[in-house]
Motif scaffolding. Sequence first.
Motif, PDB file in Angstrom:
ATOM      1  N   ARG A   6      -0.544  -4.499  13.778  1.00 59.07           N
ATOM      2  CA  ARG A   6      -2.005  -3.925  13.350  1.00 59.07           C
ATOM      3  C   ARG A   6      -2.415  -4.278  11.988  1.00 59.07           C
ATOM      4  NH1 ARG A   6      -1.621   1.126  12.586  1.00 59.07           N
ATOM      5  NH2 ARG A   6      -3.425   1.992  13.489  1.00 59.07           N
ATOM      6  N   ILE A   7      -3.756  -4.673  11.720  1.00 57.38           N
ATOM      7  CA  ILE A   7      -4.132  -5.267  10.455  1.00 57.38           C
ATOM      8  C   ILE A   7      -5.378  -4.767   9.837  1.00 57.38           C
ATOM      9  CG2 ILE A   7      -5.104  -7.360   9.688  1.00 57.38           C
ATOM     10  CD1 ILE A   7      -3.383  -8.779  12.171  1.00 57.38           C
ATOM     11  N   PRO A  51      -1.544   0.658   8.892  1.00 55.06           N
ATOM     12  CA  PRO A  51      -1.342  -0.512   9.644  1.00 55.06           C
ATOM     13  C   PRO A  51      -0.094  -1.437   9.315  1.00 55.06           C
ATOM     14  CG  PRO A  51      -2.816  -1.054   7.778  1.00 55.06           C
ATOM     15  CD  PRO A  51      -2.735   0.520   7.827  1.00 55.06           C
ATOM     16  N   ASP A  52       0.306  -2.288  10.094  1.00 51.33           N
ATOM     17  CA  ASP A  52       1.622  -3.440   9.594  1.00 51.33           C
ATOM     18  C   ASP A  52       1.283  -4.132   8.496  1.00 51.33           C
ATOM     19  OD1 ASP A  52       2.943  -2.527  11.721  1.00 51.33           O
ATOM     20  OD2 ASP A  52       1.461  -3.451  12.912  1.00 51.33           O
ATOM     21  N   VAL A  53       0.031  -4.667   8.574  1.00 48.69           N
ATOM     22  CA  VAL A  53      -0.605  -5.653   7.337  1.00 48.69           C
ATOM     23  C   VAL A  53      -1.703  -5.503   6.959  1.00 48.69           C
ATOM     24  CG1 VAL A  53      -0.957  -8.106   6.887  1.00 48.69           C
ATOM     25  CG2 VAL A  53       1.056  -7.459   8.340  1.00 48.69           C
ATOM     26  N   THR A  78       3.279  -0.745   4.685  1.00 49.58           N
ATOM     27  CA  THR A  78       2.105  -1.744   5.061  1.00 49.58           C
ATOM     28  C   THR A  78       2.684  -2.981   4.224  1.00 49.58           C
ATOM     29  OG1 THR A  78       0.395  -0.092   5.843  1.00 49.58           O
ATOM     30  CG2 THR A  78      -0.262  -1.998   4.886  1.00 49.58           C
ATOM     31  N   LYS A  79       2.441  -4.009   4.744  1.00 49.14           N
ATOM     32  CA  LYS A  79       2.813  -5.190   4.028  1.00 49.14           C
ATOM     33  C   LYS A  79       1.243  -5.848   3.627  1.00 49.14           C
ATOM     34  CE  LYS A  79       7.361  -5.268   4.918  1.00 49.14           C
ATOM     35  NZ  LYS A  79       8.090  -4.678   3.752  1.00 49.14           N
ATOM     36  N   VAL A  80       1.078  -6.295   2.716  1.00 45.64           N
ATOM     37  CA  VAL A  80      -0.124  -6.792   1.808  1.00 45.64           C
ATOM     38  C   VAL A  80      -0.225  -8.254   1.694  1.00 45.64           C
ATOM     39  CG1 VAL A  80      -1.678  -6.581   0.023  1.00 45.64           C
ATOM     40  CG2 VAL A  80      -0.558  -4.950   0.787  1.00 45.64           C
ATOM     41  N   LEU A  81      -1.213  -8.998   2.282  1.00 43.86           N
ATOM     42  CA  LEU A  81      -1.389 -10.439   2.062  1.00 43.86           C
ATOM     43  C   LEU A  81      -2.606 -10.330   1.234  1.00 43.86           C
ATOM     44  CD1 LEU A  81      -1.123 -12.067   5.573  1.00 43.86           C
ATOM     45  CD2 LEU A  81       0.536 -12.194   3.751  1.00 43.86           C
ATOM     46  N   GLY A  99       4.076  -6.292  -5.519  1.00 44.77           N
ATOM     47  CA  GLY A  99       4.724  -6.254  -4.315  1.00 44.77           C
ATOM     48  C   GLY A  99       4.099  -6.931  -2.867  1.00 44.77           C
ATOM     49  N   ALA A 100       3.056  -7.896  -3.354  1.00 39.35           N
ATOM     50  CA  ALA A 100       2.446  -8.496  -2.049  1.00 39.35           C
ATOM     51  C   ALA A 100       3.439  -8.990  -1.390  1.00 39.35           C
ATOM     52  CB  ALA A 100       1.392  -9.241  -2.555  1.00 39.35           C
ATOM     53  N   SER A 101       3.289  -9.388  -0.126  1.00 42.97           N
ATOM     54  CA  SER A 101       3.997 -10.308   0.681  1.00 42.97           C
ATOM     55  C   SER A 101       3.415 -11.594   1.051  1.00 42.97           C
ATOM     56  CB  SER A 101       4.317  -9.377   2.242  1.00 42.97           C
ATOM     57  OG  SER A 101       4.966  -8.256   1.957  1.00 42.97           O
TER      58      SER A 101
END
Length: 224
Positions: A6-7, A51-53, A78-81, A99-101
Amino acid sequence: MNSAIRILIADDHSMFRSGLRAVVDSQADLDCVAEVSDGRSAVAETARLRPDVAIVDVRMPKLDGLAATSRIVAAGGTKVLVLTTYDSDTNLYRALQAGASGFLLKSLRPEELVTAIRVAARGDAMIDPSMTRRLVGRFTKSIAPQDIPKEASHLTARENEVLLLLAAAHSNAEIATMLGVGEETVKSHVSRILAKLGVRDRIHAVVYAHQHGMVSPTEDFEQR
């Protein structure tokens, strides 16, 4: 069947948001659950939808993308791009600190974005290779090497080799080819490296290696 990733997409340019959504919608395992146009909305909608990302632009109104990234990561789950048009060391450092992924340029190809989303969703991280190499150079010029810490001494010879290749901005697939092993073996090595060094992802493993003078960017691994 595994559920879709989920984005959330956060960007103040509607045309670019539409392009990102088209890329996401083209993949059966990805699901765009929201689009927002400012940083505050990115934080609020992430908290609401979990969301996941989250794909977050650096420059947005109301709250910039890096401040939004810090809040999203701090909330957990939630991971962040981070995506940007601007090839900036300052933005890269701030994204890492937040902490961005992932930290990627908007010029990336659609398939690279899809890969980055999947990498982030599984708990790993990636940044644009050109930025990784420049990051390596900056660290070796600006940071005085420290004594190699105790935790690094617990790495095996092969784990040290993998860490050096990570620091040279090689992907898992490239490392597998160079070492003559399977990609799953490399993933296992990377997981053990992260655990032993006490860092959360491969980006911070690279930073760790250079902070502690464990690697030189001039080493040519392909000639070994």
